[in-house]
Write an enzyme that holds these catalytic residues in place. Structure first.
Site, PDB file in Angstrom:
ATOM      1  N   HIS A  53     -11.893 -16.289   7.956  1.00 16.58           N
ATOM      2  CA  HIS A  53     -12.638 -17.309   8.700  1.00 16.58           C
ATOM      3  C   HIS A  53     -12.600 -18.646   7.970  1.00 16.58           C
ATOM      4  O   HIS A  53     -12.606 -18.688   6.740  1.00 16.58           O
ATOM      5  CB  HIS A  53     -14.085 -16.858   8.927  1.00 16.58           C
ATOM      6  N   PRO A  54     -12.579 -19.734   8.740  1.00 11.54           N
ATOM      7  CA  PRO A  54     -12.547 -21.066   8.123  1.00 11.54           C
ATOM      8  C   PRO A  54     -13.929 -21.495   7.627  1.00 11.54           C
ATOM      9  O   PRO A  54     -14.952 -20.981   8.084  1.00 11.54           O
ATOM     10  CB  PRO A  54     -12.099 -21.965   9.275  1.00 11.54           C
ATOM     11  N   PHE A  91     -19.051 -18.957   4.603  1.00 11.66           N
ATOM     12  CA  PHE A  91     -20.230 -18.805   5.450  1.00 11.66           C
ATOM     13  C   PHE A  91     -19.761 -18.620   6.890  1.00 11.66           C
ATOM     14  O   PHE A  91     -18.940 -19.389   7.389  1.00 11.66           O
ATOM     15  CB  PHE A  91     -21.106 -20.053   5.337  1.00 11.66           C
ATOM     16  N   GLU A 145     -14.999 -23.827  18.956  1.00 12.59           N
ATOM     17  CA  GLU A 145     -16.362 -23.427  18.604  1.00 12.59           C
ATOM     18  C   GLU A 145     -17.006 -24.453  17.681  1.00 12.59           C
ATOM     19  O   GLU A 145     -18.163 -24.853  17.886  1.00 12.59           O
ATOM     20  CB  GLU A 145     -16.348 -22.034  17.964  1.00 12.59           C
ATOM     21  N   GLN A 146     -16.264 -24.893  16.666  1.00  8.30           N
ATOM     22  CA  GLN A 146     -16.823 -25.869  15.733  1.00  8.30           C
ATOM     23  C   GLN A 146     -17.038 -27.224  16.419  1.00  8.30           C
ATOM     24  O   GLN A 146     -18.076 -27.862  16.225  1.00  8.30           O
ATOM     25  CB  GLN A 146     -15.931 -26.005  14.494  1.00  8.30           C
ATOM     26  N   VAL A 181     -21.443 -20.147  16.073  1.00 11.64           N
ATOM     27  CA  VAL A 181     -22.015 -21.478  16.263  1.00 11.64           C
ATOM     28  C   VAL A 181     -22.158 -21.887  17.724  1.00 11.64           C
ATOM     29  O   VAL A 181     -22.786 -22.909  18.004  1.00 11.64           O
ATOM     30  CB  VAL A 181     -21.196 -22.553  15.498  1.00 11.64           C
TER      31      VAL A 181
END
Length: 177
Positions: free
Chosen positions: A75-76, A127, A95-96, A131
């Site tokens: 995950h980023p 983390f 998503e971000q 989101v």
């Protein structure tokens, strides 16, 4: 009332390679989850987003700790790569951006970077938070609260969040939010 919308193409009708091609991206850079799910056998009930999400989550949950950590590490960083223009998967980027992480003020960006560094040093994975539907202020608050968790609690939380992200991605494919 249960959602009756079906995924297209219907998972139960696909051979393994086609299933992985269609649904292998639901877990970030981890098509093995879809492959293993298909090998367990799929029924018509798995053509619904929530049912398929539960099947995929069961495979991920049953994986050993090292396999789970590889998924977590795929995950980023939140407001990390997106903010500096590095490549993200299409799902992660959307998503971000939907949470406004591509519009951070310099102060917010700096805070995200500091939290990313602290979090990864403590837990050895980025983390992770589903989101969708959150604002970047909500994400920062969750980040600040979770960075002090004990490692076992945080790993379990991250695994649950990855499963939530996968379920949301499947639901979005049929317009369920």
């Amino acid at each position: 009332m249960a959602d009756t919308r079906l995924l297209s193409p219907r998972p139960s009708t696909l051979d393994e390679d086609a299933f992985v091609a269609c649904y292998g991206d639901v877990y970030e850079h981890s098509p093995w989850i879809a492959r293993q799910t298909h090998r367990q056998g799929l029924g018509e009930e798995d053509d619904r987003p929530a049912a398929l999400a539960a099947r995929l989550a069961a495979v991920f949950d049953a994986a050993d700790e090292e396999a789970q950590l590889k998924v977590l590490r795929a995950h980023p960083d939140l407001a990390g790569k997106l903010a500096v223009g590095e490549a993200l998967t299409a799902d992660s980027s959307a998503e971000q951006a939907g949470a406004g992480l591509d519009q951070c003020t310099p102060e917010e960006f700096e805070r995200f970077q500091a939290l990313n560094e602290k979090y990864k040093a403590r837990f050895r994975f980025p983390f992770i938070l589903a989101v969708r539907g959150l604002h970047r202020r909500d994400i920062l608050a969750a980040f600040e609260a979770r960075v002090s968790n004990d490692p076992e609690t945080e790993r379990a939380t991250a695994v649950a969040q990855v499963n939530r992200i996968a379920a949301l991605r499947l639901a979005a494919r049929v317009g369920v939010n």
